[in-house]
Design an enzyme around this catalytic site. Structure first.
Site: not given
Ligand code: NAG
Ligand code: NAG
Ligand code: NAG
Ligand code: NAG
Ligand code: NAG
Length: 392
Positions: A139-141, A317, A330
């Protein structure tokens, strides 16, 4: 979406022993750069990977250096697997079946993975496992932005280790912690010249974060989706192999594409084993997009559009046309901070501030990377999220 909910609810159970109160958010951070203090764990070392040497030898220097950390990491995965299936059968299965899979992987990946197993002494099946499990649970930004002078910036937080064992005492994810010493910057050379650069985990041959100097920057984020989510990977194991591993595609695009447009076409059209988001930045004004992928094709491309006031594109995500899951927002925090920063003041420095704001920074965040294509610049920082902090 439903798979995502499932994973998050499962993660929630494993995190209920902590005293976190969701959602933990804070005001947009400022003056975090140059990185220092409790959110900065350390600098990332550079290594050269020579594409002119045989695939089986390319990683020798790096793996020799990182062997102990890699063995620790693999041991943590074994412990988790054995906690899950106490008989030890799961790892037995990995050791027996996954080595058979290595020859089904395309080259140079197959030879590189064998080389890594040989140098590290880690069983081949476990190196294969290490190389495919990034395709899940990442999971990322990622964000690409343009300032009002036409300079492009690309930033990302790499969040990994969700659901992979919560350390109650340290209030941290076991796998995320073990990954931090494995974070490396790579300078891929051909004819003794830099072809592309990447931030990566030692022992992993795919790419999740990279830059081709003066041409484009690229990051990949996981897209959770039941339609085809892990079916492609299962099909590969069972013998139907007509899609590409996502992080092998990103690496081959970094290696072979010679323009922003070419990279975009390859990322949009190559058949994949699972859905994904590709976040691509270029070297010219207006070049920034999010490609939302199904296994077969791109289902949406969101481009930067300065005339419409869209001076950045940002992806966590979730499909950009849908609301994020309420326990994992986020995106709203990151967008709020981008808006607050304004186009005039966006830079690598302010991007680092935004990527340092909880919950954009969270317990899964292993590293932050900042890239500027026009300068050929890639810099990375290993991160920590001091308590109180969201588990994801
Ligand atoms: C927990 O924290 C202690 C002290 O910082 C450290 O020595 C230990 O290795 C950590 N454990 C894990 C699993 O990260
Ligand atoms: C490669 O480049 C470096 C510096 O750019 C130089 O010192 C070195 O001699 C070169 N090596 C070869 C084999 O050309
Ligand atoms: C950010 O700015 C955009 C464009 O002005 C606006 O549509 C959006 O609602 C803003 N979002 C937040 C969270 O401030
Ligand atoms: C942008 O930066 C300038 C100079 O640092 C500062 O005076 C200004 O307040 C900033 N603008 C915003 C919206 O933060
Ligand atoms: C990329 O941008 C830099 C700075 O604006 C410029 O000097 C360079 O020529 C550009 N490169 C390409 C390939 O367009």
């Amino acid at each position: 979406m439903s798979l995502c909910v499932l994973i998050i609810v499962a993660a929630l159970f494993s995190a209920t022993t902590t005293q976190f109160i969701p959602p933990y958010t804070e005001d947009c951070r400022a003056d975090m750069y140059p990185p220092s203090g409790p959110t900065f764990r350390g600098a990332v070392r550079w290594y050269t990977v020579d594409l002119d040497s045989p695939p089986s030898d390319r990683w020798t220097a790096l793996i020799t250096d990182k062997k102990t950390d890699l063995v620790n990491m693999i041991q943590a995965i074994r412990d988790l697997a054995n906690a899950f299936v106490p008989s030890g059968r799961l790892i037995e299965l990995v050791d027996i079946t996954l080595p058979l899979m290595v020859d089904t992987l395309p080259n140079p990946f197959s030879e590189e993975i064998k080389g890594i197993a040989a140098v590290s002494g880690i069983p081949l099946g476990e190196v294969v496992l290490f190389n495919i499990f990034y395709e899940v649970f990442t999971v990322c930004t990622s964000v690409v932005a343009e300032d009002d002078e036409g300079n492009l910036f690309h930033g990302r937080n790499m969040d990994f280790g969700l659901f992979m064992g919560w350390d109650v005492k340290n209030k941290s994810w076991i796998i995320s912690e073990k990954l931090k010493p494995l974070v490396v910057n790579l300078d891929f050379k051909r004819n003794n010249q830099t072809l592309f650069k990447s931030t990566n985990f030692a022992g992993y041959v795919g790419m999740l974060t990279g830059i081709k100097p003066k041409i484009f920057s690229l990051t990949m984020n996981e897209r959770f989706s039941l339609d085809g989510g892990y079916i492609g990977i299962l099909e590969w194991i069972l013998g139907k192999r007509d899609g590409m591993w996502m992080s092998f595609l990103t690496r081959s695009v970094l290696e072979n594409a010679n323009s922003y447009e070419e990279a975009k076409t390859l990322l949009a059209r190559t058949k994949l084993l699972a859905p994904a988001y590709f976040i691509l930045g270029g070297n010219q004004t207006g070049q920034g997009c999010i490609i939302t992928r199904s296994r077969l094709l791109s289902i949406d491309v969101l481009e930067m559009d300065l005339k419409l006031g869209r001076w950045y594109v940002l992806e966590t995500n979730y499909d950009h046309w849908e609301e994020p899951f309420f326990l994992d927002d986020r995106r709203t925090s990151a967008i709020k901070c981008m808006n607050q920063t304004t186009q005039t003041n966006i830079s690598l420095k302010t991007m680092y501030d935004i990527l340092s704001t909880k919950p954009v920074l969270n317990k899964l965040t292993t590293y932050t990377t900042l890239m500027q294509v026009s300068e050929g610049k890639l810099e990375s920082y290993i991160r920590d999220c001091p308590n109180p902090c969201m588990p994801w």
